[in-house]
Design a protein around this motif. Structure first.
Motif: not given
Length: 547
Positions: A118, A121-123, A154, A159, A323-324, A353, A479
């Motif tokens: 991940h 991923r930028t959560v 995460l 992430a 992005d999430l 998103t 996940e």
């Protein structure tokens, strides 16, 4: 050899078999899975890759399984490979290959179980987000525990996670909160629709202590709003910090209205044609994402509906580079799934998103009776109440260990016990027992060894294989957004350790000389302790050295 490493080995062997026999390698499934059989007599692991591949490869499953068994049986690390049933393959690992997992854990230390799938991923992980009108109740407390654990999981798999709390400090609920404070300060009953409970009187007293003339101030309500809301913020932050949950960002809804961000977001959707006008109001087509009806954004009286703030807030998150966007909401917010996905789509983003996780209720029981009220809050049982009853570790662990999809019943009598009936005690005791063993080993001059091929006892193998599953458990927890998988795994690991310890003596007795087996078993214990500590850390629960 971990399950993931074994799966790679099976895939490599299957690829060679298909290639050698002129069959289509593309017939192999993406995930060549291996799993532990329920019956240990069937081997250490099994795979159904032959059955899943045979039809696409136009070959009988048992024929393909036979070829795979022949290929796998010649590989280093595989002690035996056998066909079972219509095409299952049962595998046994060589002791040294299986025991290599112990070395992997000792080398990785606190990073064992982490990964990088991940990393791109930028959560933005938003959770709790309770209105600043009262103490955090059990539902908020569940999210505080689960949300924090999800953020840790995460991050462990790569992430970049920002934990965010959205303060709903605009709207009617704040007006009712202020009216309740004023009434308490004046010694009057709680107004209709207001907030009761001892905490209202406490905050009102603090407002008057800070501003003695607040009741006669021409801007009385604004004074109570400014000071009272801030005091409630501070109380919420204090409770969360004491619970082990801290946030990177504290976002205020009011800032979106004050800055004009709400008006700008609404205008953008009007200009793009993604809002439509009907019955004197402006509407979002949330039915396009499965909502039961379209939602008004600007009401017929010209005022923004609550979702208008959500639109601006979503845009703000995207502008900050996320992005999430994961929203963790209560059981009564199910409609927000379609609403927020529709908002993303209206702004031209992929609806994926947005992810909305819905958590169910928590019920507290003591002496067989459900507890409903908090003396201080005057409403539902609060976070502070739960922590006072059982402590932070037991509260966090018990709230995390069950799927958020189900209503959670907590029995305070069980959570207060120092026995194996209490899941958090069971896991923490395993870690403390391992820490005690390490101290005793040090007193005897016993150090971990590397002769892992000596670890041939069935209980040793079971413990090693359980340890080897940890990275995959953390990966699936990230996940699937299900940190409870880590808690349940830790209970399985604790059970495997206790069974190992009862069957396999680690420390030499009396005048017995220290052997390589003692050293290898101690290394296995060090690895088990490390994984227990890593898993508990992912849950924000302590790993005690003594109990």
């Amino acid at each position: 050899m971990t399950p993931a490493q074994l799966a790679d080995l099976v895939r490599t062997a299957a690829t060679e078999v298909l290639t050698t026999r002129g069959l289509d390698v593309a017939a192999l499934p993406d995930d060549v899975g291996v799993e532990r059989p329920r019956n240990p007599d069937h081997g250490d692991y099994s795979t159904n890759v032959a059955m899943r591949t045979a039809k696409k490869a136009s070959v009988p499953p048992r024929d393909l399984a036979t070829w795979l068994v022949d290929a796998l049986g010649t590989l280093d690390g595989i002690a035996s490979a056998e066909i079972a049933g219509p095409g299952f393959i049962n595998l046994r690992l060589a002791a040294d290959a299986q025991g290599a997992v112990v070395g992997d854990v000792l080398a990785a230390g606190s990073t064992y179980g982490t990964g990088d799938e991940h990393a791109a991923r930028t959560v933005n992980l938003e959770f709790v987000s309770a209105n600043p009108t009262g103490p955090l109740h059990l539902g908020h407390t569940r999210w505080a525990a689960v949300g924090d654990a999800l953020g840790r999981v995460l991050a462990a798999r790569g992430a970049k996670v920002t934990r965010e709390y959205y303060f709903n400090d605009a709207g009617g609920q704040i007006d009712r909160f202020v009216a309740s404070l004023v009434a308490a300060a004046e010694g009057k009953p709680t107004p209709e629709g207001g907030y009761g409970g001892a905490y209202i009187g406490e905050i009102a007293e603090k407002v008057l202590a800070a501003e003695p003339g607040a009741l006669t101030d021409p801007d009385r309500d604004e004074v109570f709003r400014r000071i009272g809301v801030e005091l409630m913020f501070d109380e919420i932050k204090r409770a969360l910090h004491a619970f082990g949950t801290d946030f990177d960002v504290w976002f205020h809804e009011k800032s979106l209205h004050d800055s004009g961000a709400v008006d700008a977001a609404v205008q953008r959707l009007k200009d793009s044609g993604n809002l439509y006008f009907a019955d004197g109001a402006w509407w979002l087509r949330s039915t396009d994402e499965g909502d039961d009806k379209d939602r008004p954004v600007i009401k017929s009286d010209g005022r923004p509906a609550y979702i208008a703030g959500d639109l601006a807030y979503y845009l703000d998150k995207r502008a900050r580079g996320f992005d999430l966007c994961i929203y963790m909401l209560g059981a009564d917010h199910h409609g927000y799934i379609a609403r927020l996905r529709a908002a993303a789509a209206a702004f031209g983003d992929d609806p994926d998103t947005v992810e909305v996780l819905i958590g169910q209720l928590v019920r507290l029981f003591k002496d067989g009776q459900m507890l409903k009220m908090s003396k201080r809050a005057g409403t539902a049982v609060s976070m502070d109440d739960l922590v006072e009853f059982v402590g932070v570790d037991a509260a966090r662990y018990s709230l995390i260990r069950s799927s958020i999809d189900s209503v959670l019943d907590l029995d305070l009598d069980i959570l207060s016990k120092r026995s194996n009936d209490n899941p958090v005690f069971y896991v923490q005791y395993a870690h403390a027992r391992l820490a005690s063993l390490a101290r005793n080993a040090a007193d005897l001059g016993l150090e971990p060894g590397t002769a892992f091929g000596l670890l041939e006892h069935p209980r040793e193998g079971d413990l090693i294989r359980t340890i080897g599953e940890f990275p995959a458990v953390v990966r699936s927890a990230a996940e699937l957004r299900e940190p409870h998988r880590v808690a349940r795994y830790l209970e399985t690991l604790a059970a495997a350790y206790h069974k190992f310890y009862d069957a396999c003596r680690v420390l030499p007795m009396g005048d017995e000389e220290i052997s390589e087996l003692h050293r290898a078993r101690l290394a296995l214990c060090v690895a088990a302790r490390q994984v227990l500590a890593n898993g508990l850390d992912l849950l924000g629960v302590s790993a005690p050295e003594r109990m």
